[in-house]
Design an enzyme around this catalytic site. Structure first.
Site, mmCIF file in Angstrom:
data_model
loop_
_atom_site.group_PDB
_atom_site.id
_atom_site.type_symbol
_atom_site.label_atom_id
_atom_site.label_comp_id
_atom_site.label_asym_id
_atom_site.label_seq_id
_atom_site.Cartn_x
_atom_site.Cartn_y
_atom_site.Cartn_z
ATOM 1 N N CYS A 198 0.361 -0.877 0.138
ATOM 2 C CA CYS A 198 0.173 -0.071 0.019
ATOM 3 C C CYS A 198 0.667 1.147 0.416
ATOM 4 O O CYS A 198 1.636 1.363 1.443
ATOM 5 C CB CYS A 198 -0.741 -0.117 1.360
ATOM 6 N N CYS A 233 -0.552 3.435 -6.297
ATOM 7 C CA CYS A 233 -1.155 2.767 -5.145
ATOM 8 C C CYS A 233 -2.016 1.639 -6.134
ATOM 9 O O CYS A 233 -1.818 1.455 -6.863
ATOM 10 C CB CYS A 233 -3.045 3.845 -5.533
#
EC number: 5.1.1.3
Length: 272
Positions: free
Chosen positions: A73, A183
């Protein structure tokens, strides 16, 4: 069961990273932990993000005896890694936006970073740009909506292409030749992103680089005998989530990916 690789994300985006790791280490055991009760991470305050992630990951590492943690992440990687490494005694790998290869690949020297608002505003991101893309014009685009759109696509198989085109319109107008997917959710939308942006824009993510790093670290910590034993056994895959429940579509997708166990982990701030 041999010590698994623990891959962590706020949602299903980290599965794109796990897939790259499995290409290099297909016989290893895996745990996938996603904190979907607090999704999207890009809108959380920094200290809330740090404390919640460290407590959750530490809990699952202790339970599964993981050999290594991959924080798949970008938002969490920019702020959580120091505290996590101080807590755990095993290697921790984070995600770094592919700014450096984007700058090297760009012919027009106009590149973009598409990430969550949290990643876009972090000082760390600006340091990467200053260090590796000083000769480029870099446009930053922050979107939490795209994270939710990726989650929806995986859970339902549907995506609003008209809305996607609206979200991406500033990127289309920026006239870039390379766009960094900052992302881990966004590779889930790679085909649709490419369709909207056109073939003139190259999309880059960090999944392959992370996989190579994980393989290197495991090789440093395991004997040849342990590596051979891992190669001779079937992979076991477990998934843990924090939300009260997950959709049938998401559960079905995880089973199709090879996960034999789907289990909710109860922790602080997980009652949403």
């Amino acid at each position: 069961m041999s010590q698994p690789i623990l891959v962590f994300d706020s949602g299903i985006g980290g599965l794109s990273v796990l897939a790259e790791i499995r290409k290099l280490l297909p016989h290893h055991n895996y745990c996938y932990l996603f904190d979907n009760a607090r999704l999207p991470y890009g809108e959380l305050e920094e200290q809330e993000l740090i404390s919640g992630c460290v407590a959750l990951i530490d809990q699952v590492v202790e339970r599964t005896h993981a050999a290594i943690v991959v924080v798949a992440c970008n938002t969490a990687s920019t702020v959580v890694l120091p505290a996590l490494r101080a807590t755990l005694s095993i290697p921790v790998v984070g995600v770094v936006p592919a700014i450096k290869p984007a700058a090297q690949l760009s012919k027009s020297k106009r590149i973009g970073l598409l990430a969550t608002p949290g990643t876009v505003k972090r000082h760390y991101t600006y340091e990467l740009i200053s260090q590796f893309a000083d000769d480029c014009h870099v446009e930053l685009f922050g979107s939490s909506e795209l994270v939710l759109m990726a989650e929806q696509k995986i859970a339902t198989g549907q995506l609003d292409m008209a809305r996607l085109a609206q979200v991406l319109s500033p990127i289309v107008e920026a006239d870039l030749d390379v766009l960094v997917l900052g992302c881990t959710h966004f590779p889930m939308l790679r085909d649709e992103l490419q369709q909207v942006l056109g073939k003139g824009v190259t999309l880059l993510d960090s999944g392959e680089a992370i996989a190579k790093r994980v393989k290197t670290l495991l090789a440093e910590t395991k004997s040849e005998q342990q590596v051979q034993e891992d190669a001779n056994r079937d992979s076991v895959m477990q998934a843990f989530y924090t939300k009260a429940e997950i959709s049938e579509g998401l559960a079905s997708m995880l089973v199709d990916c090879g996960f034999s166990t789907l289990e909710r982990i109860t922790t602080i701030n997980s009652n949403r």
